[in-house]
Write an enzyme that holds these catalytic residues in place. Structure first.
Site, PDB file in Angstrom:
ATOM      1  CE  LYS A 180      -4.281  -1.753   2.034  1.00 59.02           C
ATOM      2  NZ  LYS A 180      -5.258  -1.631   3.152  1.00 59.02           N
ATOM      3  CG  ASP A 209      -6.501  -1.911  10.951  1.00 57.16           C
ATOM      4  OD1 ASP A 209      -5.474  -1.928  11.666  1.00 57.16           O
ATOM      5  OD2 ASP A 209      -6.665  -2.659   9.966  1.00 57.16           O
ATOM      6  CB  CYS A 249     -13.653  -2.676   7.470  1.00 57.39           C
ATOM      7  SG  CYS A 249     -13.351  -0.987   7.993  1.00 57.39           S
ATOM      8  CB  CYS A 305      -4.267  11.289  31.961  1.00 55.76           C
ATOM      9  SG  CYS A 305      -3.531  10.580  30.467  1.00 55.76           S
TER      10      CYS A 305
END
Length: 255
Positions: free
Chosen positions: A85, A129, A188, A245
């Site tokens: 990619k 992702d 996905c 945090c």
């Protein structure tokens, strides 16, 4: 940065904007942007960043182009099937704008290489992702004090935010998502995603990268944009800084 005659013509619609102008365009030319993930979000973002005239792009992705990508990852064509990619995306950027240099890394980000891969970036765009990579990228960007533009999509929805957690009044990525990188995730392939949804979110992510390089309009840091394209609804909410945090809170330390 001096713009050539060709660049002045190419970027004329940017330069005429009083909020952006030649100064903003020169800042883009001088900037380096690291894009993590050349998939659904990275595909439109890379095209717009290249066309906009960002001087150097660092593309990071370990995947190859598959036929199932082509419905939403419009930087690729059928002929790119089987090609890395990052290589196919770099070729597309070269076709779009010869004034942009592209460095490609066909690697998966891990704890050992993340700092080196992001080195030199003025802004990091994370469109990967999985949460493990997102945490590593977010922690590295925070430690380097580099703005992080983080985007995500699913089915008909998306979200987008810019993080500068080292600033006293701004949250970091961990303020938003907490401390659980091993949370259950879907893909996905399992849930599906409508192609143009990635185009909308990726284009908005590119917009926020440009804003981080050459500020215009309101500062988005500390806000989260939620997009529901099933209902055609856009909503912005405030993201408070978490004082507890571990990355940016009062008792936290940079990782």
């Amino acid at each position: 940065m001096i713009l050539s005659d060709d660049e002045l013509t190419r970027y004329a619609r940017h330069i005429v904007l009083k909020e952006f102008g030649g100064t903003g365009q020169a800042r883009l030319k001088a900037a380096t942007v690291a894009v993590v993930g050349a998939g659904g979000i990275g595909s439109p973002a890379i095209q717009y960043l290249g066309a906009a005239g960002v001087g150097r792009l660092i593309l990071i992705d370990d995947d190859t182009v598959e036929p199932s990508n082509l419905q939403r990852q419009t930087i690729f064509t059928t002929a790119d099937t089987g090609i890395a990619k990052v290589d196919a995306a770099a070729a597309a950027v070269n076709r779009i704008n010869p004034h942009v240099s592209v460095d490609t890394y066909r690697q998966r980000i891990d704890a050992d290489n993340v700092a080196a891969l992001l080195a030199g970036a003025d802004v990091v765009l994370d469109g990967c992702d999985n949460f493990t990579t997102r945490f590593r990228v977010a922690d590295a960007a925070h430690a380097m004090k580099v703005p992080l533009v983080s985007a995500a999509v699913g089915q008909f929805e998306g979200q987008l935010a810019t993080y500068r957690g080292w600033e006293a009044d701004k949250p970091c990525y961990r303020c938003f998502v907490g401390e659980d990188p091993e949370r259950a995730e879907t893909s996905c392939a399992e849930d599906g995603v409508l192609g143009p949804v990635t185009g909308v979110i990726g284009s908005l992510a590119a917009l926020e990268v440009l804003r981080a390089i050459a500020p215009f309009g309101d500062d988005p840091a500390g806000k989260l944009l939620l997009i529901d394209l099933l209902a055609l609804r856009f909503r912005t909410i405030r993201l408070p800084k978490d004082p507890g945090c571990t990355a940016c809170g009062k008792s936290g330390t940079s990782r």
